[in-house]
Design a protein around this motif. Structure first.
Motif, PDB file in Angstrom:
ATOM      1  N   UNK B  12       8.652 -39.322  -5.402  1.00 30.43           N
ATOM      2  CA  UNK B  12       8.534 -40.318  -4.330  1.00 30.43           C
ATOM      3  C   UNK B  12       8.754 -39.709  -2.950  1.00 30.43           C
ATOM      4  N   UNK B  13       9.853 -38.936  -2.830  1.00 30.65           N
ATOM      5  CA  UNK B  13      10.248 -38.448  -1.504  1.00 30.65           C
ATOM      6  C   UNK B  13       9.355 -37.290  -1.045  1.00 30.65           C
ATOM      7  N   UNK B  14       9.085 -36.357  -1.944  1.00 28.10           N
ATOM      8  CA  UNK B  14       8.399 -35.132  -1.513  1.00 28.10           C
ATOM      9  C   UNK B  14       6.878 -35.229  -1.640  1.00 28.10           C
ATOM     10  N   UNK B  15       6.388 -35.871  -2.721  1.00 27.99           N
ATOM     11  CA  UNK B  15       4.936 -35.951  -2.890  1.00 27.99           C
ATOM     12  C   UNK B  15       4.350 -37.163  -2.198  1.00 27.99           C
ATOM     13  N   UNK B  16       4.895 -38.341  -2.555  1.00 28.44           N
ATOM     14  CA  UNK B  16       4.271 -39.559  -2.044  1.00 28.44           C
ATOM     15  C   UNK B  16       4.508 -39.737  -0.546  1.00 28.44           C
ATOM     16  N   UNK B  29      16.796 -39.057   2.071  1.00 27.99           N
ATOM     17  CA  UNK B  29      15.931 -40.028   1.393  1.00 27.99           C
ATOM     18  C   UNK B  29      15.904 -39.758  -0.112  1.00 27.99           C
ATOM     19  N   UNK B  30      15.828 -38.487  -0.462  1.00 24.49           N
ATOM     20  CA  UNK B  30      15.821 -38.109  -1.872  1.00 24.49           C
ATOM     21  C   UNK B  30      17.082 -38.604  -2.573  1.00 24.49           C
ATOM     22  N   UNK B 220      26.155 -48.785   0.157  1.00 28.54           N
ATOM     23  CA  UNK B 220      26.994 -47.644  -0.220  1.00 28.54           C
ATOM     24  C   UNK B 220      26.180 -46.374  -0.360  1.00 28.54           C
ATOM     25  N   UNK B 221      25.075 -46.475  -1.111  1.00 28.67           N
ATOM     26  CA  UNK B 221      24.252 -45.283  -1.307  1.00 28.67           C
ATOM     27  C   UNK B 221      23.609 -44.864   0.015  1.00 28.67           C
ATOM     28  N   UNK B 222      23.244 -45.842   0.848  1.00 28.91           N
ATOM     29  CA  UNK B 222      22.674 -45.515   2.150  1.00 28.91           C
ATOM     30  C   UNK B 222      23.644 -44.702   2.995  1.00 28.91           C
ATOM     31  N   UNK B 223      24.901 -45.148   3.027  1.00 29.10           N
ATOM     32  CA  UNK B 223      25.924 -44.393   3.775  1.00 29.10           C
ATOM     33  C   UNK B 223      26.133 -43.022   3.160  1.00 29.10           C
ATOM     34  N   UNK B 229      22.887 -36.097   3.916  1.00 30.15           N
ATOM     35  CA  UNK B 229      21.832 -35.413   4.638  1.00 30.15           C
ATOM     36  C   UNK B 229      22.273 -34.855   5.977  1.00 30.15           C
ATOM     37  N   UNK B 230      23.182 -35.570   6.655  1.00 27.94           N
ATOM     38  CA  UNK B 230      23.410 -35.231   8.050  1.00 27.94           C
ATOM     39  C   UNK B 230      24.759 -34.567   8.357  1.00 27.94           C
ATOM     40  N   UNK B 231      25.694 -34.626   7.411  1.00 33.54           N
ATOM     41  CA  UNK B 231      26.955 -33.922   7.650  1.00 33.54           C
ATOM     42  C   UNK B 231      26.874 -32.558   6.957  1.00 33.54           C
ATOM     43  N   UNK B 232      27.070 -31.484   7.711  1.00 35.77           N
ATOM     44  CA  UNK B 232      26.960 -30.158   7.099  1.00 35.77           C
ATOM     45  C   UNK B 232      28.020 -29.942   6.020  1.00 35.77           C
TER      46      UNK B 232
END
Lengths: 78, 338
Positions: B12-16, B29-30, B220-223, B229-232
């Motif tokens: 979904x994330x990489x191909x579509x 997103x993955x 929850x999953x969104x956070x 993804x964004x915190x190193x």
């Protein structure tokens, strides 16, 4: 006229329960009195642990969920 | 079998959608797709199966069972039933009064209520799928310990002195009767249910629980995904210290104003741990978010005086901090290879 009490500390399900009883009564063309009982002390007197609960004329007939349509009909027709 | 969801997310994330796995957005997103699909699938299956099994467990039976137990065992059973009994927080007050008026000590009732929001089937399923069995077992043990120890302390300080009048009277009356063995009740027989009735119960439970929690899973999953993804990697270790003593109370106080159920907070925990926040600190944050919530306290105000509420609050916070410190100390040993 039947006297219904909906026992519960005021959650959404209790409001729904009271509304369903009023709706079903209207469908059957009956007039009922529905009172929401929210005071903990009173709910304790009825010995109810799961809410919403329903008492008809002072007797608990249901507890723990929003009662189904058919169940409400059976109370109204009893 | 759960690889299926990784593959689905890859596709979904990489191909579509065409995101790159090397970008922050791509990984976030993955993570979101993989976790939401996996969790929702597991929840639907497991809630149904568990509900089938516990269709005949009701509060009246639980209460009679706890009432018969010796006091020390009572804390354990109170907490255990708090974990497994299906129960909505809007029923806290009737349940509290039902237990109290049956002469069950305040500490045992509170062991039930403390543990109830921390441990439930949804939390266990999510922990197991996201963080593995070791962590899940540790979480259950800690959740029960918080309830049991909290309850015991409450009885040690004789917390029942500070119940509201009507509740205190009901308890005293029941305690006198208990001494005279007037209210020894048999555990009611389990209602005999047909498979069709169990199925109906499980279906209703499934609809009710999933209807209530799906938003929390997404939030929850969104956070968690955003953190992921964004915190190193290693950001927490560098910025918040890797387990200094003060990081635990800081986490407890950070969790306080946040009000979430276990469903919302577990995916966040997963990300926090992966980013290097020590496990004990993470757990302290999680427990504080889930178990010490203001709406719950406002409800308990109907049966307790302010003094008792304040005591309960302090006991809970102290418990969470101890949990954080202890797990941080033994964590490296406990979760070796985690």
């Amino acid at each position: 006229m039947k006297h219904f009490e909906v026992l519960g500390t005021g959650c959404k399900k209790c409001v729904n329960t009271a509304e369903s009883i009023e709706r079903v009564a209207r469908e059957l063309g009956q007039s009922v009195e529905v009172v929401k009982v929210t005071e903990p002390a009173k709910i304790m007197e009825y010995q109810v642990m799961s809410t919403p609960a329903v008492a008809v004329d002072g007797k608990v007939v249901h507890s723990g969920s929003i009662p189904e349509h058919d169940k409400i009909v059976s109370w109204l027709e009893a | 079998m759960l690889d299926l969801f990784t593959q689905l997310a890859d596709w979904l994330a990489y191909n579509l959608i065409g995101l790159s796995p090397d970008t922050r957005l791509g990984t976030a997103i993955h993570f979101f797709i993989e976790d939401t699909t996996k969790i929702l699938f597991l929840l639907v299956v497991m809630i149904y199966v568990i509900a089938l099994a516990r269709a005949s467990l009701n509060l009246e039976r639980v209460r009679a069972y706890i009432q018969q137990k010796h006091r020390l065992k009572g804390y354990f059973f109170g907490s255990g039933f708090g974990a497994i009994t299906p129960f909505c927080s809007c029923s806290s007050i009737p349940l509290f009064l039902g237990f109290t008026s049956a002469g069950i000590p305040l500490g045992i009732t509170m062991a039930f209520l403390f543990t109830s929001p921390i441990i439930n089937e949804v939390a266990v399923i999510m922990l197991w799928s996201l963080l593995g069995w070791k962590f899940t077992v540790a979480y259950i043990v800690i959740g029960m310990a918080v309830g049991i120890i909290g309850g015991m302390i409450l009885d040690l300080v004789k917390g029942e002195r500070w119940l509201k009048d009507f509740a205190a009277k009901a308890y005293q009356k029941a305690a006198v009767e208990a001494d005279n063995h007037e209210n020894d009740i048999e555990v009611p027989e389990a209602p005999k249910l047909t498979m069709a009735e169990r199925h109906q119960f499980a279906k209703d439970e499934l609809k009710e629980i999933v209807g209530r929690i799906w938003k929390w899973v997404l939030i929850g999953v969104g956070l968690g995904a955003a953190l992921h993804g964004f915190v190193p990697d290693g950001w927490f270790a560098e910025n918040l210290g890797s387990g200094q003593w003060w990081s635990v109370p800081a986490a407890v106080f950070a969790g306080l104003p946040l009000y979430s159920n276990a469903t919302g907070v577990i995916p966040v925990m997963e990300s926090l741990i992966m980013k290097g926040l020590p496990v004990g600190t993470t757990l302290a944050f999680c427990m504080s978010t889930v178990a010490a919530s203001f709406p719950e306290f406002i409800m308990l105000k109907q049966v307790m005086t302010f003094r008792l509420l304040a005591i309960i609050f302090v006991i809970l916070l102290a418990n969470f901090m101890v949990v954080g410190w202890v797990i941080n100390a033994i964590g490296p040993w406990l979760f070796a290879g985690f």
